[in-house]
Design a protein around this motif. Structure first.
Motif, PDB file in Angstrom:
ATOM      1  N   PRO A  39      -8.688   0.124   6.408  1.00  0.00           N
ATOM      2  CA  PRO A  39      -7.735   1.032   5.756  1.00  0.00           C
ATOM      3  C   PRO A  39      -6.426   0.362   5.345  1.00  0.00           C
ATOM      4  CG  PRO A  39      -8.670   2.033   7.738  1.00  0.00           C
ATOM      5  CD  PRO A  39      -9.088   0.598   7.742  1.00  0.00           C
ATOM      6  N   THR A  40      -5.930  -0.565   6.143  1.00  0.00           N
ATOM      7  CA  THR A  40      -4.634  -1.193   5.840  1.00  0.00           C
ATOM      8  C   THR A  40      -4.775  -2.403   4.921  1.00  0.00           C
ATOM      9  OG1 THR A  40      -4.716  -2.694   7.751  1.00  0.00           O
ATOM     10  CG2 THR A  40      -3.814  -0.479   8.115  1.00  0.00           C
ATOM     11  N   GLY A  41      -5.990  -2.900   4.766  1.00  0.00           N
ATOM     12  CA  GLY A  41      -6.188  -4.096   3.949  1.00  0.00           C
ATOM     13  C   GLY A  41      -5.905  -5.388   4.684  1.00  0.00           C
ATOM     14  N   GLY A  42      -5.538  -5.291   5.961  1.00  0.00           N
ATOM     15  CA  GLY A  42      -5.186  -6.480   6.723  1.00  0.00           C
ATOM     16  C   GLY A  42      -6.338  -7.452   6.907  1.00  0.00           C
ATOM     17  N   LEU A  43      -7.524  -6.915   7.212  1.00  0.00           N
ATOM     18  CA  LEU A  43      -8.684  -7.778   7.404  1.00  0.00           C
ATOM     19  C   LEU A  43      -9.035  -8.516   6.114  1.00  0.00           C
ATOM     20  CD1 LEU A  43     -11.004  -5.502   9.583  1.00  0.00           C
ATOM     21  CD2 LEU A  43      -9.810  -7.569  10.305  1.00  0.00           C
ATOM     22  N   ARG A  44      -8.920  -7.827   4.983  1.00  0.00           N
ATOM     23  CA  ARG A  44      -9.232  -8.467   3.709  1.00  0.00           C
ATOM     24  C   ARG A  44      -8.224  -9.552   3.373  1.00  0.00           C
ATOM     25  NH1 ARG A  44     -10.234  -2.938   0.440  1.00  0.00           N
ATOM     26  NH2 ARG A  44      -8.955  -2.209   2.182  1.00  0.00           N
ATOM     27  N   ARG A  45      -6.979  -9.356   3.769  1.00  0.00           N
ATOM     28  CA  ARG A  45      -5.961 -10.393   3.532  1.00  0.00           C
ATOM     29  C   ARG A  45      -6.259 -11.636   4.358  1.00  0.00           C
ATOM     30  NH1 ARG A  45      -0.744  -7.462   5.160  1.00  0.00           N
ATOM     31  NH2 ARG A  45       0.130  -9.575   4.979  1.00  0.00           N
ATOM     32  N   VAL A  46      -6.575 -11.440   5.639  1.00  0.00           N
ATOM     33  CA  VAL A  46      -6.915 -12.589   6.490  1.00  0.00           C
ATOM     34  C   VAL A  46      -8.176 -13.271   5.969  1.00  0.00           C
ATOM     35  CG1 VAL A  46      -7.613 -13.309   8.802  1.00  0.00           C
ATOM     36  CG2 VAL A  46      -5.791 -11.624   8.524  1.00  0.00           C
ATOM     37  N   GLN A  47      -9.149 -12.479   5.570  1.00  0.00           N
ATOM     38  CA  GLN A  47     -10.393 -13.016   5.017  1.00  0.00           C
ATOM     39  C   GLN A  47     -10.112 -13.878   3.791  1.00  0.00           C
ATOM     40  OE1 GLN A  47     -12.964 -10.262   2.741  1.00  0.00           O
ATOM     41  NE2 GLN A  47     -14.617 -10.792   4.192  1.00  0.00           N
ATOM     42  N   TYR A  69     -15.550  -5.739   3.351  1.00  0.00           N
ATOM     43  CA  TYR A  69     -14.694  -4.644   3.802  1.00  0.00           C
ATOM     44  C   TYR A  69     -14.309  -3.757   2.620  1.00  0.00           C
ATOM     45  CZ  TYR A  69     -14.189  -7.504   8.013  1.00  0.00           C
ATOM     46  OH  TYR A  69     -14.442  -8.249   9.141  1.00  0.00           O
ATOM     47  N   ASP A  70     -14.028  -2.494   2.945  1.00  0.00           N
ATOM     48  CA  ASP A  70     -13.534  -1.564   1.932  1.00  0.00           C
ATOM     49  C   ASP A  70     -12.412  -0.746   2.556  1.00  0.00           C
ATOM     50  OD1 ASP A  70     -14.804   0.344   3.570  1.00  0.00           O
ATOM     51  OD2 ASP A  70     -16.623   0.331   2.344  1.00  0.00           O
ATOM     52  N   ASP A  71     -11.942   0.262   1.826  1.00  0.00           N
ATOM     53  CA  ASP A  71     -10.826   1.065   2.317  1.00  0.00           C
ATOM     54  C   ASP A  71     -11.195   1.855   3.571  1.00  0.00           C
ATOM     55  OD1 ASP A  71      -9.235   0.134   0.302  1.00  0.00           O
ATOM     56  OD2 ASP A  71      -9.569   1.859  -1.026  1.00  0.00           O
ATOM     57  N   GLU A  72     -12.475   2.106   3.763  1.00  0.00           N
ATOM     58  CA  GLU A  72     -12.893   2.851   4.952  1.00  0.00           C
ATOM     59  C   GLU A  72     -12.945   1.949   6.179  1.00  0.00           C
ATOM     60  OE1 GLU A  72     -16.673   5.556   6.547  1.00  0.00           O
ATOM     61  OE2 GLU A  72     -16.509   5.002   4.426  1.00  0.00           O
ATOM     62  N   THR A  73     -13.515   0.755   6.017  1.00  0.00           N
ATOM     63  CA  THR A  73     -13.634  -0.173   7.159  1.00  0.00           C
ATOM     64  C   THR A  73     -12.362  -0.970   7.383  1.00  0.00           C
ATOM     65  OG1 THR A  73     -14.619  -1.836   5.685  1.00  0.00           O
ATOM     66  CG2 THR A  73     -16.126  -0.383   6.896  1.00  0.00           C
TER      67      THR A  73
END
Length: 338
Positions: A248-256, A242-246
């Motif tokens: 934007p909030t960073g939520g998916l990266r935090r869960v990941q 994920y990046d800032d485009e996919t």
């Protein structure tokens, strides 16, 4: 008989009431804890509450674990295949997921697509304790005989099933079990045949087992913008970049990140780190989930969890036990007064 406040009748009633009250308290407080399972220093309570999607229904992970393991094994109680430690359904399910070694050396998705379920499962995974455990019940003596199981053997492990041969009762030919099953699927052969029906049911269990262990059936977050309200699987979440485009909030990266941290702590048997990562994961999922799509409220999850611990049949059983115990205590007290 005396009838004052200190009468035997009064004392008998108080004794029975106190004993029955103790039993009721044990049922109300002790039994749920017993049902949830005590799994060492690992805290599975947050995981039990994690909302997931399964067969179109949003439910707690505890429900998914119970239903999946019951469908696969026919059992409601679970133990570690190596230590014989009693495990809750949630601990068993997450343990199966995190013990799969494919997370350590991911296979290229395009290459995995050409391998089929079994090839992808074993591409970067050596058979482990779950693969060797006799999880699957084999229905019918005819199928057990066709698979060459010894007398009295009624279960088979996922590993043995994947490597098994079968002797077709109609042709007396011996062939790899999975090849035999694939041919039966293609030919849409006689579904009334007990061996064929049972054999195909076993293949379904095997493929379901692989899918859950690989995280393909463990859906943890809504897929933003999905027309059909789909969710993202743990498999997709852990493999995606994920990046800032996919994101934007960073939520998916935090869960990941938190899911990966929980898995790493589990593999290292670090209960403290696992509990910290698990609590953070569930908190982040609850924060991020509603922003991505329809997400169950906490009270809905709690009601589902309560129904797992207190199903109508189980509740009736406990109260029958309490009533019987009260009846016995009453009889013993009456006899002692006589």
């Amino acid at each position: 008989k005396k009838t004052g406040n200190g009468s035997p009748s009064k004392k008998k009633g108080a004794a029975v009431g106190k004993a029955t009250g103790v039993l009721v308290a044990w049922v109300a407080l002790g039994a749920p804890a017993l049902a949830a399972g005590a799994d060492g220093g690992f805290d599975w309570e947050p995981w039990r509450n994690l909302p997931v999607l399964d067969d179109g229904r949003r439910k707690p992970l505890d429900t998914l674990a119970r239903e999946t393991l019951r469908d696969l094994t026919g059992k409601r109680a679970f133990r570690d295949p190596e230590t014989d430690e009693r495990l809750s359904a949630t601990a068993t399910y997450v343990g199966m997921l995190f013990d799969w070694q494919g997370w350590d050396e991911p296979v290229d998705p395009q290459a995995a697509a050409g391998m089929g379920s079994i090839g992808a499962y074993f591409a970067s995974h050596e058979p482990d304790k779950w693969d060797r455990a006799d999880l699957f019940p084999v229905p019918g003596s005819a199928l057990r005989k066709a698979l060459g199981l010894s007398e009295g053997t009624r279960r088979i492990s996922p590993l043995k099933l994947s490597q098994a041969t079968i002797r077709d009762p109609r042709t007396d030919e011996e062939t790899p079990f999975l090849n035999w099953a694939a041919k039966r699927y293609r030919d849409e052969d006689d579904q009334t045949d007990a061996v064929q029906r049972g054999g195909l049911a076993l293949v379904d269990k095997l493929l379901t087992y692989y899918a859950h262990r690989m995280g393909e059936r463990f859906y943890v977050l809504p897929l933003k913008g999905s027309e059909y309200e789909d969710w993202v699987s743990a498999d997709s979440l852990l493999r995606s970049e994920y990046d800032d485009e996919t994101d934007p909030t960073g939520g998916l990266r935090r869960v990941q990140s938190e899911l990966a941290a929980a898995r790493s702590a589990y593999v290292d048997r670090s209960a403290g780190d696992f509990n910290e990562a698990g609590a953070a994961l569930i908190a982040t999922a609850r924060e991020v989930g509603p922003k991505l799509g329809p997400y169950p409220e906490r009270r809905t999850i709690r009601l589902d969890l309560a129904s797992n611990l207190w199903s109508p049949f189980r509740l009736a059983w406990w109260f029958t036990l309490v009533s019987f115990a009260g009846f016995v205590l009453n009889g013993l007290t009456t006899r002692s007064q006589d």
